[in-house]
Design a protein around this motif. Structure first.
Motif, PDB file in Angstrom:
ATOM      1  N   ARG A 140      94.834 -68.125 -25.206  1.00 25.16           N
ATOM      2  CA  ARG A 140      93.757 -67.914 -24.225  1.00 25.16           C
ATOM      3  C   ARG A 140      93.949 -68.796 -22.994  1.00 25.16           C
ATOM      4  NH1 ARG A 140      89.995 -67.942 -27.752  1.00 25.16           N
ATOM      5  NH2 ARG A 140      89.131 -70.000 -27.432  1.00 25.16           N
ATOM      6  N   ALA A 141      94.325 -70.040 -23.200  1.00 23.53           N
ATOM      7  CA  ALA A 141      94.571 -70.947 -22.078  1.00 23.53           C
ATOM      8  C   ALA A 141      95.863 -70.573 -21.363  1.00 23.53           C
ATOM      9  CB  ALA A 141      94.635 -72.387 -22.569  1.00 23.53           C
ATOM     10  N   GLY A 142      96.908 -70.323 -22.114  1.00 23.92           N
ATOM     11  CA  GLY A 142      98.226 -70.082 -21.536  1.00 23.92           C
ATOM     12  C   GLY A 142      98.313 -68.867 -20.650  1.00 23.92           C
ATOM     13  N   LEU A 143      97.584 -67.804 -20.978  1.00 23.10           N
ATOM     14  CA  LEU A 143      97.654 -66.601 -20.156  1.00 23.10           C
ATOM     15  C   LEU A 143      97.192 -66.854 -18.728  1.00 23.10           C
ATOM     16  CD1 LEU A 143      96.566 -63.524 -22.302  1.00 23.10           C
ATOM     17  CD2 LEU A 143      98.827 -64.170 -21.527  1.00 23.10           C
ATOM     18  N   GLN A 144      96.358 -67.862 -18.548  1.00 24.46           N
ATOM     19  CA  GLN A 144      95.824 -68.163 -17.227  1.00 24.46           C
ATOM     20  C   GLN A 144      96.778 -68.992 -16.374  1.00 24.46           C
ATOM     21  OE1 GLN A 144      91.706 -69.605 -17.294  1.00 24.46           O
ATOM     22  NE2 GLN A 144      91.709 -69.181 -19.491  1.00 24.46           N
ATOM     23  N   LEU A 145      97.885 -69.451 -16.961  1.00 22.70           N
ATOM     24  CA  LEU A 145      98.733 -70.451 -16.322  1.00 22.70           C
ATOM     25  C   LEU A 145     100.096 -69.919 -15.912  1.00 22.70           C
ATOM     26  CD1 LEU A 145      98.013 -73.275 -18.902  1.00 22.70           C
ATOM     27  CD2 LEU A 145      96.893 -72.921 -16.683  1.00 22.70           C
ATOM     28  N   ALA A 146     100.662 -70.580 -14.906  1.00 28.42           N
ATOM     29  CA  ALA A 146     102.035 -70.324 -14.475  1.00 28.42           C
ATOM     30  C   ALA A 146     102.941 -71.387 -15.096  1.00 28.42           C
ATOM     31  CB  ALA A 146     102.123 -70.377 -12.956  1.00 28.42           C
ATOM     32  N   ALA A 147     104.223 -71.138 -15.071  1.00 29.65           N
ATOM     33  CA  ALA A 147     105.189 -72.064 -15.675  1.00 29.65           C
ATOM     34  C   ALA A 147     105.143 -73.448 -15.042  1.00 29.65           C
ATOM     35  CB  ALA A 147     106.594 -71.493 -15.575  1.00 29.65           C
ATOM     36  N   ASP A 148     104.726 -73.525 -13.787  1.00 24.46           N
ATOM     37  CA  ASP A 148     104.675 -74.830 -13.106  1.00 24.46           C
ATOM     38  C   ASP A 148     103.370 -75.585 -13.356  1.00 24.46           C
ATOM     39  OD1 ASP A 148     102.860 -73.419 -11.561  1.00 24.46           O
ATOM     40  OD2 ASP A 148     103.934 -73.714  -9.663  1.00 24.46           O
ATOM     41  N   GLY A 149     102.513 -75.047 -14.233  1.00 24.39           N
ATOM     42  CA  GLY A 149     101.268 -75.739 -14.565  1.00 24.39           C
ATOM     43  C   GLY A 149     100.135 -75.463 -13.604  1.00 24.39           C
ATOM     44  N   THR A 150     100.264 -74.408 -12.803  1.00 26.08           N
ATOM     45  CA  THR A 150      99.198 -74.025 -11.876  1.00 26.08           C
ATOM     46  C   THR A 150      98.660 -72.658 -12.273  1.00 26.08           C
ATOM     47  OG1 THR A 150     100.634 -72.843 -10.319  1.00 26.08           O
ATOM     48  CG2 THR A 150     100.406 -75.242 -10.012  1.00 26.08           C
ATOM     49  N   GLU A 151      97.731 -72.167 -11.485  1.00 28.21           N
ATOM     50  CA  GLU A 151      97.221 -70.809 -11.677  1.00 28.21           C
ATOM     51  C   GLU A 151      97.883 -69.820 -10.717  1.00 28.21           C
ATOM     52  OE1 GLU A 151      92.613 -71.214 -12.962  1.00 28.21           O
ATOM     53  OE2 GLU A 151      93.091 -71.993 -10.969  1.00 28.21           O
ATOM     54  N   ALA A 152      98.880 -70.286  -9.992  1.00 29.28           N
ATOM     55  CA  ALA A 152      99.543 -69.440  -8.998  1.00 29.28           C
ATOM     56  C   ALA A 152     100.405 -68.384  -9.681  1.00 29.28           C
ATOM     57  CB  ALA A 152     100.409 -70.301  -8.085  1.00 29.28           C
ATOM     58  N   PRO A 153     100.504 -67.223  -9.075  1.00 35.36           N
ATOM     59  CA  PRO A 153     101.383 -66.197  -9.636  1.00 35.36           C
ATOM     60  C   PRO A 153     102.840 -66.644  -9.619  1.00 35.36           C
ATOM     61  CG  PRO A 153      99.927 -65.277  -7.942  1.00 35.36           C
ATOM     62  CD  PRO A 153      99.775 -66.767  -7.902  1.00 35.36           C
ATOM     63  N   PRO A 154     103.649 -66.182 -10.542  1.00 33.01           N
ATOM     64  CA  PRO A 154     103.266 -65.336 -11.668  1.00 33.01           C
ATOM     65  C   PRO A 154     102.747 -66.174 -12.837  1.00 33.01           C
ATOM     66  CG  PRO A 154     105.633 -65.631 -11.659  1.00 33.01           C
ATOM     67  CD  PRO A 154     105.090 -66.386 -10.471  1.00 33.01           C
ATOM     68  N   ARG A 155     101.595 -65.789 -13.304  1.00 26.97           N
ATOM     69  CA  ARG A 155     101.033 -66.437 -14.494  1.00 26.97           C
ATOM     70  C   ARG A 155     101.612 -65.753 -15.732  1.00 26.97           C
ATOM     71  NH1 ARG A 155      94.922 -65.479 -13.823  1.00 26.97           N
ATOM     72  NH2 ARG A 155      95.815 -63.469 -13.338  1.00 26.97           N
ATOM     73  N   LEU A 156     101.392 -66.357 -16.878  1.00 24.09           N
ATOM     74  CA  LEU A 156     101.873 -65.761 -18.128  1.00 24.09           C
ATOM     75  C   LEU A 156     101.297 -64.357 -18.284  1.00 24.09           C
ATOM     76  CD1 LEU A 156     103.419 -65.807 -20.750  1.00 24.09           C
ATOM     77  CD2 LEU A 156     101.573 -67.159 -21.764  1.00 24.09           C
ATOM     78  N   ARG A 157     100.070 -64.166 -17.869  1.00 26.52           N
ATOM     79  CA  ARG A 157      99.445 -62.836 -17.923  1.00 26.52           C
ATOM     80  C   ARG A 157     100.294 -61.824 -17.148  1.00 26.52           C
ATOM     81  NH1 ARG A 157      95.872 -59.457 -14.949  1.00 26.52           N
ATOM     82  NH2 ARG A 157      94.276 -58.535 -16.298  1.00 26.52           N
ATOM     83  N   ASP A 158     100.725 -62.196 -15.961  1.00 25.88           N
ATOM     84  CA  ASP A 158     101.542 -61.312 -15.134  1.00 25.88           C
ATOM     85  C   ASP A 158     102.875 -61.017 -15.821  1.00 25.88           C
ATOM     86  OD1 ASP A 158      99.526 -61.587 -13.151  1.00 25.88           O
ATOM     87  OD2 ASP A 158     100.526 -63.366 -12.358  1.00 25.88           O
ATOM     88  N   GLU A 159     103.465 -62.042 -16.416  1.00 26.97           N
ATOM     89  CA  GLU A 159     104.749 -61.879 -17.097  1.00 26.97           C
ATOM     90  C   GLU A 159     104.643 -60.898 -18.259  1.00 26.97           C
ATOM     91  OE1 GLU A 159     106.731 -65.606 -18.189  1.00 26.97           O
ATOM     92  OE2 GLU A 159     105.370 -66.603 -16.795  1.00 26.97           O
ATOM     93  N   ILE A 160     103.583 -61.032 -19.041  1.00 24.66           N
ATOM     94  CA  ILE A 160     103.468 -60.184 -20.227  1.00 24.66           C
ATOM     95  C   ILE A 160     103.114 -58.756 -19.847  1.00 24.66           C
ATOM     96  CG2 ILE A 160     101.039 -60.612 -20.891  1.00 24.66           C
ATOM     97  CD1 ILE A 160     104.137 -60.521 -23.204  1.00 24.66           C
ATOM     98  N   LEU A 161     102.327 -58.564 -18.806  1.00 28.75           N
ATOM     99  CA  LEU A 161     102.021 -57.208 -18.367  1.00 28.75           C
ATOM    100  C   LEU A 161     103.276 -56.532 -17.808  1.00 28.75           C
ATOM    101  CD1 LEU A 161      98.495 -57.692 -16.781  1.00 28.75           C
ATOM    102  CD2 LEU A 161      99.049 -56.653 -18.997  1.00 28.75           C
TER     103      LEU A 161
END
Length: 187
Positions: A88-109
């Protein structure tokens, strides 16, 4: 890490500031910085661990080809979102520890889209099927933050039951073409 994960999973990244993390974890600032160089490093680690879990779900869901693979993944993702704060937390995050795109949500979609495109390779409407899989998965994921019932397997399954005939027809069409092509081969 657990305190940071909980703050993000139950709120947003902005809730995971230094003071809130230390308070939730019951540690001093010095103790936090003894283990991590920055809050960004903690958040990036949460993203990395969540990415491993979500990609594992995708691997299992799409490993067995079939029209229902996107539904299997979408339902598994909903279950993970409901039960696993890390996801739940990770989907909101980007690899660099921010909320900037691409977030994990974007990657999985994007992964869902690519998997459906590959599976429906001989269909002229394969992009539409891939887009539809993303829309359903993203919709269930997004709606679940406001009402966790959307992450429930039965609710997600009910929606996929209405959509799956489109994917099943795509699979039948491909199988029929392959069967016809094999029949045309000389013996």
């Amino acid at each position: 890490m657990r305190a940071t994960m909980d703050l993000i999973a139950n709120g947003r990244l902005a809730d995971a500031g230094l003071v809130n993390i230390c308070k939730a974890a019951g540690v001093s600032r010095g103790a936090l910085y003894h283990h991590f160089v920055s809050i960004g490093e903690v958040v990036a680690e949460i993203h990395a661990r969540a990415q491993d879990r979500v990609f594992e779900l995708a691997e299992r869901s799409f490993a067995n080809a079939g029209a229902d693979a996107p539904a299997r993944f979408s339902v598994a993702l909903g279950r993970a979102l409901a039960e696993d704060r890390l996801v739940r937390a990770g989907l909101q995050l980007a690899a660099d520890g921010t909320e900037a795109p691409p977030r994990l949500r974007d990657e999985i979609l994007a992964r869902v889209h690519d998997e459906v495109l590959a599976a429906a390779r001989d269909r002229s409407d394969r992009r539409v099927l891939a887009d539809l899989a993303v829309v359903v998965t993203a919709g269930l994921e997004s709606l679940g933050y406001a009402d966790t019932a959307w992450w429930n397997s039965q609710n997600a399954g009910r929606i996929w039951d209405m959509v799956l005939p489109l994917f099943t027809e795509a699979e039948r069409t491909v199988a029929g073409r392959e069967r016809d092509a094999a029949a045309d081969l000389p013996r």
